[in-house]
Design a protein around this motif. Structure first.
Motif, short mmCIF file in Angstrom:
data_model
loop_
_atom_site.label_atom_id
_atom_site.label_comp_id
_atom_site.label_asym_id
_atom_site.label_seq_id
_atom_site.Cartn_x
_atom_site.Cartn_y
_atom_site.Cartn_z
N HIS A 1 11.42 -6.09 12.34
CA HIS A 1 11.53 -4.82 11.50
C HIS A 1 10.93 -3.48 12.29
CE1 HIS A 1 9.93 -2.71 7.70
NE2 HIS A 1 8.67 -2.35 8.43
N THR A 2 11.42 -2.75 12.35
CA THR A 2 11.03 -1.32 13.18
C THR A 2 10.50 -0.30 12.31
OG1 THR A 2 12.39 -1.97 15.28
CG2 THR A 2 11.54 0.38 14.96
N ALA A 3 9.35 0.34 12.57
CA ALA A 3 8.76 1.36 11.39
C ALA A 3 8.44 2.29 12.32
CB ALA A 3 7.67 0.65 10.65
N LYS A 4 8.38 3.69 11.72
CA LYS A 4 8.06 4.95 12.32
C LYS A 4 7.04 5.49 11.66
CE LYS A 4 9.50 9.19 14.48
NZ LYS A 4 10.72 10.03 14.67
N ILE A 5 5.81 5.93 12.12
CA ILE A 5 5.10 6.70 11.10
C ILE A 5 5.65 8.15 11.19
CG2 ILE A 5 2.63 7.88 11.10
CD1 ILE A 5 2.79 4.69 10.84
N ILE A 6 6.05 8.72 9.93
CA ILE A 6 6.81 10.02 9.77
C ILE A 6 5.80 11.34 9.29
CG2 ILE A 6 8.91 8.90 9.28
CD1 ILE A 6 8.39 9.78 6.34
N LEU B 1 13.05 1.82 10.04
CA LEU B 1 13.98 2.34 10.79
C LEU B 1 15.13 1.08 10.96
CD1 LEU B 1 12.47 4.25 13.88
CD2 LEU B 1 13.34 4.93 11.61
N LYS B 2 14.69 0.21 11.08
CA LYS B 2 15.56 -1.07 11.43
C LYS B 2 15.24 -2.32 10.54
CE LYS B 2 16.55 0.01 15.92
NZ LYS B 2 17.00 -0.91 17.04
N GLY B 3 15.59 -3.30 10.16
CA GLY B 3 14.85 -4.33 9.43
C GLY B 3 15.94 -4.97 8.34
N THR B 4 15.01 -5.74 7.67
CA THR B 4 15.77 -6.63 6.57
C THR B 4 16.06 -5.95 5.39
OG1 THR B 4 14.89 -8.67 7.37
CG2 THR B 4 15.54 -8.75 5.38
N PHE B 5 15.29 -4.91 4.89
CA PHE B 5 15.43 -4.08 3.74
C PHE B 5 16.51 -3.07 4.01
CE2 PHE B 5 10.87 -4.99 3.66
CZ PHE B 5 10.80 -5.83 2.66
N LYS B 6 17.13 -2.94 2.81
CA LYS B 6 18.14 -1.50 2.67
C LYS B 6 17.29 -0.34 2.91
CE LYS B 6 21.41 0.50 -0.18
NZ LYS B 6 22.10 0.45 -1.47
N SER B 7 16.06 0.01 2.48
CA SER B 7 14.96 0.96 2.66
C SER B 7 13.60 0.30 2.35
CB SER B 7 15.44 2.19 1.76
OG SER B 7 15.19 2.01 0.56
N MET B 8 12.63 1.33 2.99
CA MET B 8 11.17 0.62 2.92
C MET B 8 10.46 2.00 3.29
SD MET B 8 8.30 -0.83 4.42
CE MET B 8 8.66 0.13 5.83
N LYS B 9 9.48 2.45 2.49
CA LYS B 9 8.58 3.43 2.71
C LYS B 9 7.18 3.19 2.32
CE LYS B 9 8.01 8.53 1.45
NZ LYS B 9 8.64 9.26 0.85
N HIS B 10 6.21 3.37 3.07
CA HIS B 10 4.91 2.79 2.69
C HIS B 10 3.82 4.16 2.92
CE1 HIS B 10 1.49 -0.33 3.22
NE2 HIS B 10 1.11 0.46 2.53
N GLN B 11 3.41 4.59 1.75
CA GLN B 11 2.56 5.79 1.89
C GLN B 11 1.04 5.25 1.89
OE1 GLN B 11 4.41 7.94 -1.53
NE2 GLN B 11 4.30 9.42 0.08
N HIS B 12 0.24 5.47 2.71
CA HIS B 12 -1.12 5.02 2.84
C HIS B 12 -1.99 6.49 2.54
CE1 HIS B 12 0.16 1.69 5.30
NE2 HIS B 12 1.04 2.45 5.51
N THR B 13 -2.63 6.19 1.46
CA THR B 13 -3.94 7.53 1.14
C THR B 13 -5.12 7.10 0.93
OG1 THR B 13 -3.23 7.53 -1.36
CG2 THR B 13 -1.72 8.93 0.01
N PHE B 14 -6.05 8.10 1.49
CA PHE B 14 -7.55 7.89 1.53
C PHE B 14 -8.41 8.91 0.86
CE2 PHE B 14 -4.96 6.04 4.87
CZ PHE B 14 -5.50 4.77 5.15
N LYS B 15 -9.19 8.45 -0.19
CA LYS B 15 -9.99 9.67 -0.57
C LYS B 15 -11.59 9.24 -0.66
CE LYS B 15 -6.40 11.13 -3.66
NZ LYS B 15 -5.87 10.97 -5.00
N VAL B 16 -12.30 10.10 -0.81
CA VAL B 16 -13.80 9.67 -0.57
C VAL B 16 -14.07 9.59 -2.03
CG1 VAL B 16 -16.23 10.68 -0.05
CG2 VAL B 16 -14.17 10.85 1.43
N LYS B 17 -15.03 8.59 -2.58
CA LYS B 17 -15.20 8.44 -3.72
C LYS B 17 -16.42 7.41 -3.74
CE LYS B 17 -13.39 7.36 -8.33
NZ LYS B 17 -12.37 6.99 -9.11
N ASN B 18 -17.49 7.92 -4.73
CA ASN B 18 -18.82 6.99 -4.92
C ASN B 18 -19.27 6.60 -3.66
OD1 ASN B 18 -18.20 7.60 -7.66
ND2 ASN B 18 -17.10 5.62 -7.74
#
Length: 151
Positions: A66-71, A84-101
């Motif tokens: 599985h080849t992924a790129k940080i876009i 970019l390449k792999g088993t899935f037809k498509s894949m997108k992973h958004q990682h978000t971070f917020k300060v809280k408590n």
């Protein structure tokens, strides 16, 4: 398209959590069950915007790559990777971070589409979504333990 949404509260500084989430070495540690290894592109350290990583792992009894790129990346608030390449037809992973408590909320928004049309959609619903959610939860647990100093 199937979607997994997870929130993890971590009692640690946002910068620490952000860096742990993009740490190739920690990722490999969290995926020991699938023998995941970075084999091309960025293979160690902290992945950056526009870099790629190719993973080799054993999922469902079969070795896959599985080849992924940080876009996109906005330190320390978000980064997004796509397949970019792999088993899935498509894949997108958004990682978000917020300060809280006095800590950080780390959010995963993982979208994927399996090949094979309606059969892929059925497979997603019956099995793959749960499998991938468990995979992400294990990864997040190690990030949390490491960031909070319990590892």
């Amino acid at each position: 398209m199937a979607t997994i949404y997870l929130e993890t509260f971590i009692k640690a500084d946002i910068h620490i959590v952000f860096d742990l989430a993009r740490d190739i070495d920690l990722h490999q540690k969290s995926t020991f069950k699938t023998q995941e290894k970075a084999i091309a592109g960025r293979t160690s350290g902290l992945i950056e915007e526009n870099e790629t990583v190719t993973w080799r792992a054993k999922h469902l009894g079969v070795y896959q790559t599985h080849t992924a790129k940080i876009i996109s990346m906005e330190k320390p608030y978000q980064f997004t990777d796509v397949m970019l390449k792999g088993t899935f037809k498509s894949m997108k992973h958004q990682h978000t971070f917020k300060v809280k408590n006095g800590g950080t909320v780390m959010t995963d928004h993982f979208e994927f589409e399996s090949p094979f049309g309606i059969l892929g959609k059925i497979f997603n619903r019956i099995f793959l979504t749960g499998y991938l959610k468990s995979f992400l939860l294990e990864r997040n647990a190690l990030i949390k333990e490491t960031a909070e100093g319990n590892h």
